[in-house]
Motif scaffolding. Structure first.
Motif, PDB file in Angstrom:
ATOM      1  N   ALA A 278     -21.226 -22.366  -7.960  1.00 46.11           N
ATOM      2  CA  ALA A 278     -21.031 -21.125  -6.852  1.00 46.11           C
ATOM      3  C   ALA A 278     -19.291 -20.332  -6.786  1.00 46.11           C
ATOM      4  CB  ALA A 278     -21.351 -21.401  -5.759  1.00 46.11           C
TER       5      ALA A 278
ATOM      6  N   ASP B 162     -18.591 -17.238  -7.016  1.00 48.47           N
ATOM      7  CA  ASP B 162     -17.590 -16.208  -5.974  1.00 48.47           C
ATOM      8  C   ASP B 162     -16.111 -16.184  -5.902  1.00 48.47           C
ATOM      9  OD1 ASP B 162     -20.276 -16.203  -5.244  1.00 48.47           O
ATOM     10  OD2 ASP B 162     -19.787 -17.310  -3.704  1.00 48.47           O
TER      11      ASP B 162
ATOM     12  N   VAL C 160     -24.331 -24.810   0.001  1.00 44.57           N
ATOM     13  CA  VAL C 160     -25.393 -24.989  -1.111  1.00 44.57           C
ATOM     14  C   VAL C 160     -26.529 -25.840  -1.292  1.00 44.57           C
ATOM     15  CG1 VAL C 160     -23.999 -25.757  -3.193  1.00 44.57           C
ATOM     16  CG2 VAL C 160     -23.049 -23.716  -1.566  1.00 44.57           C
TER      17      VAL C 160
ATOM     18  N   SER D 124     -23.315 -15.355  -4.243  1.00 44.47           N
ATOM     19  CA  SER D 124     -24.112 -15.382  -4.877  1.00 44.47           C
ATOM     20  C   SER D 124     -25.566 -16.485  -5.451  1.00 44.47           C
ATOM     21  CB  SER D 124     -22.943 -16.569  -7.070  1.00 44.47           C
ATOM     22  OG  SER D 124     -22.662 -17.941  -5.956  1.00 44.47           O
ATOM     23  N   LEU D 125     -25.409 -17.324  -4.032  1.00 44.39           N
ATOM     24  CA  LEU D 125     -26.730 -17.632  -3.520  1.00 44.39           C
ATOM     25  C   LEU D 125     -27.734 -17.446  -2.511  1.00 44.39           C
ATOM     26  CD1 LEU D 125     -25.721 -21.394  -2.782  1.00 44.39           C
ATOM     27  CD2 LEU D 125     -27.072 -20.524  -4.784  1.00 44.39           C
TER      28      LEU D 125
END
Length: 243
Positions: free
Chosen positions: A93, A97, A109, A134-135
């Motif tokens: 992550a 990012d 996360v 990204s999540l």
């Protein structure tokens, strides 16, 4: 990184490799303990046959206790494996990012283990505002995680490896210590062997206990030749059965 044998491993995941190595070492210790336990003189358990009229009872007479360190090491190994997943996800992550995560994003996360698509959708929504980009929905890391979810297993998603890992680690960390038990392996006639474990009806996961007995006609052959027999084994996942 100068070692060409490790060129495939991104430097951000070197710590995870060490965690996996630790888990492997723990599993090796479990194997050594179980080998000594299962090869002890006298065996893991003892049986005694008692005639009872037209029937014959086979009674469990004794059971050797499993070393207490076995379930503790198993729990440690599973926790280490789950930590490797979480550490990989966090490192990826930050990499995607392009910056360290702030406190709010860092708390979001985690590796989900969703047994339905709806539950995974709820997990994604919780990251829409403060989660790492990204999540969030449409993010590359979220896409990869979705492909690993138990709900892709159409039958018995709770048996998916990720679901089992989360179940066992949550139980060991937050409820009670892991336990192990001796169980009898399945026994079948050689001409009636199941083609797959999925062909067998589910049986309760019950440990073998002193005094447990099985009955059969007294005229039945006492030689193990008509059956495919396996010795007793340890763990919660072994299937029990009878001829």
């Amino acid at each position: 990184m100068t070692d060409t044998q490790l060129d495939w491993l991104p430097e951000r995941h070197l710590g995870v490799a060490a965690t996996l190595s630790h888990a492997d070492e723990l599993i090796g210790q479990v194997s050594e303990l179980l080998f000594d336990y299962q090869t002890q003189s006298g065996g893991v358990f003892g049986l005694r046959e008692i005639p009872a009229g037209m029937m014959s009872q086979t009674v469990v007479e004794r059971i050797a206790p499993i070393p207490r360190k076995v379930p503790l090491l198993v729990a440690d190994a599973l926790v280490a494996l789950r930590a490797a997943l979480e550490h990989s996800l966090y490192a990826e992550a930050e990499f995607m990012d392009g910056a360290p995560l702030d406190e709010k994003a860092a708390k979001l996360v985690e590796m989900p283990a969703s047994d339905t698509y709806e539950k995974f959708g709820e997990w994604t929504k919780k990251r829409a505002r403060n989660g790492p980009p990204s999540l969030r929905a449409g993010g590359e890391l979220a896409r990869r995680i979705e492909g690993l979810q138990p709900f892709h297993r159409n039958v018995d998603p709770h048996l998916h490896p990720l679901a089992r890992l989360v179940l066992h680690t949550n139980h060991a960390k937050h409820r009670t210590p892991a336990i192990t038990a001796v169980r009898l392996a399945a026994m079948y006639r050689e001409d009636q062997l199941p083609r797959s474990i999925r062909d067998l009806p589910p049986r309760p996961e019950e440990p073998l206990r002193v005094g447990t007995s099985s009955r059969r006609p007294n005229w039945a052959p006492k030689s193990p030749s008509p059956c495919s027999r396996q010795s007793g084994s340890t763990g919660q996942a072994q299937a029990g059965g009878r001829c």
